[in-house]
Motif scaffolding. Structure first.
Motif, mmCIF file in Angstrom:
data_model
loop_
_atom_site.group_PDB
_atom_site.id
_atom_site.type_symbol
_atom_site.label_atom_id
_atom_site.label_comp_id
_atom_site.label_asym_id
_atom_site.label_seq_id
_atom_site.Cartn_x
_atom_site.Cartn_y
_atom_site.Cartn_z
ATOM 1 N N TYR A 1 25.992 -1.167 4.262
ATOM 2 C CA TYR A 1 26.840 0.026 4.339
ATOM 3 C C TYR A 1 28.039 -0.296 5.225
ATOM 4 O O TYR A 1 27.987 -0.177 6.449
ATOM 5 N N THR A 2 29.106 -0.743 4.593
ATOM 6 C CA THR A 2 30.303 -1.151 5.328
ATOM 7 C C THR A 2 31.520 -1.051 4.425
ATOM 8 O O THR A 2 31.412 -1.164 3.203
ATOM 9 N N ASN A 3 32.674 -0.837 5.037
ATOM 10 C CA ASN A 3 33.937 -0.900 4.293
ATOM 11 C C ASN A 3 34.826 -2.010 4.845
ATOM 12 O O ASN A 3 36.018 -2.062 4.559
ATOM 13 N N SER A 4 34.239 -2.916 5.639
ATOM 14 C CA SER A 4 34.980 -4.022 6.237
ATOM 15 C C SER A 4 34.991 -5.221 5.288
ATOM 16 O O SER A 4 33.943 -5.755 4.927
ATOM 17 N N ASN A 5 36.176 -5.638 4.888
ATOM 18 C CA ASN A 5 36.292 -6.812 4.019
ATOM 19 C C ASN A 5 35.769 -8.066 4.709
ATOM 20 O O ASN A 5 35.220 -8.962 4.055
#
Length: 376
Positions: free
Chosen positions: A321-325
């Motif tokens: 669960y992450t939105n970090s590229n």
């Protein structure tokens, strides 16, 4: 059945030797330390990182202009803390802050380094010459606030990290930064095509907190500084001046040598300072520079809220669960990516993906440990 693991950075990877300030300085020759102690910022930085008992000893000796018997100094510490006293004696000797000398009658004594004592008085009591970067400036027509500087520092530093993991967002990294990564052993040349690939040490590096990453990277840079034709003492002094600067305030480049201006440009590439143009007469230190050598990991504003969860299922599927590229690219070093959603990545541990990671020098223990350390 699944195993949910919090993304907090609670563990520190082993094997990567990340020296603190004292470990770095005591590895320098005594003559280099003597030159460093001619600079008040370095004396203050060293004093600030000393153990409490060592600070106590130095403050009591600061205005004593002669050697003091070792037995007298030992009496300043309770016998209950004899082991701590002995450690402090060794630390101060290794850092060349004091040296052993013989007193009349053959008694052993300690005497504080003259330059260290003199310049520590300067920073504690005032006086001395003003630092070069403290020259007065006219008001900046386009001032930069703390939020901008944090965003800039994060963007520049993540360029280095993206490059290490082979992310598509690796544009903007300088050739100089690549050379440092290779020199440090964080990356190596691929035997097949010669392109840089991450090493086992590089994978450990990615799992460190940001402050430790920056300090380790700068130490590797300092190892190459004399080969670049720069003065180690001059650059270290400037680095510690930045450490005591004010976030959000601009400073002047007037009076800087050509070597320092070159060093400033390298710090700019790594995100430690912001400068609008190379020939601009001012620069802004970022939070990365203020954290240097202190070990304090003060998160940048854009880093807040990045914690999440990793779910590892018994069928080897990994849900991040992450939105970090950057975190997605880090997972991609040992997982095969299946789906990408705005705040969720679905991947799987396969024989080929793990084999490729092992081929790069990443160990099985590191892959398992990264599930605990990874900040998603």
């Amino acid at each position: 059945m699944s195993n949910t693991i919090s993304g907090k950075n609670l563990l520190r990877p082993s094997g990567l030797q990340c020296k603190n300030l004292h470990e770095y300085l005591k590895s320098r020759p005594p003559e280099v330390l003597s030159k460093l102690y001619h600079n008040p910022p370095i004396c203050l930085a060293v004093f600030r990182e000393l153990p409490v008992i060592a600070k106590h000893y130095i403050m009591r000796l600061l205005f004593v202009e002669q050697a003091v018997p070792q037995a007298v100094i030992a009496s300043w510490c309770s016998k209950l803390y004899l082991e701590d006293h002995q450690k402090v004696v060794i630390i101060l000797k290794e850092l060349n802050i004091w040296r052993e000398t013989a007193l009349p009658g053959g008694l052993p004594g300690w005497i504080v380094h003259a330059s260290f004592k003199k310049n520590l008085k300067v920073v504690l009591l005032g006086g001395g010459k003003p630092w070069t970067m403290s020259n007065q400036l006219e008001t900046d027509s386009k001032p930069r606030d703390v939020a901008f500087l944090d965003g800039y520092a994060l963007e520049r530093w993540e360029c280095v990290l993206h490059y290490m993991v082979g992310s598509q967002q690796q544009e903007g990294i300088s050739a100089d930064a690549v050379r440092i990564l290779l020199h440090a052993g964080l990356m190596k040349r691929d035997e097949a095509d010669g392109s840089p690939i991450i090493t086992q040490a590089g994978f450990q590096f990615l799992l460190l907190d940001t402050a430790s990453q920056v300090w380790y990277f700068i130490l590797q840079y300092l190892d190459t500084i004399e080969a670049r034709g720069l003065n180690l003492v001059e650059c270290l002094t400037f680095l510690f001046q930045l450490n005591f600067s004010t976030l959000g305030k601009d400073y002047s480049t007037e009076g800087m040598s050509e070597g320092l201006l070159t060093f400033l440009q390298h710090l700019r590439e790594f995100g430690l300072v912001y400068q609008r143009k190379r020939k601009a007469g001012r620069f802004y230190p970022t939070r990365l520079a203020l954290n240097i050598a202190t070990g304090q990991n003060k998160p940048l504003t854009k880093e807040t809220g990045k914690e999440g969860y990793i779910v590892v299922e018994t069928n080897y599927r990994v849900y991040a669960y992450t939105n970090s590229n950057l975190q997605v690219a880090l997972l991609g070093l040992f997982c095969e990516m299946l789906y990408r959603f705005p705040n969720l990545v679905v991947s799987i541990l396969t024989r080929d993906s793990v084999r490729q990671a092992l081929k790069s020098g990443i160990t099985a223990a590191q892959i398992i440990g990264s599930m605990h350390i990874l900040k998603c």
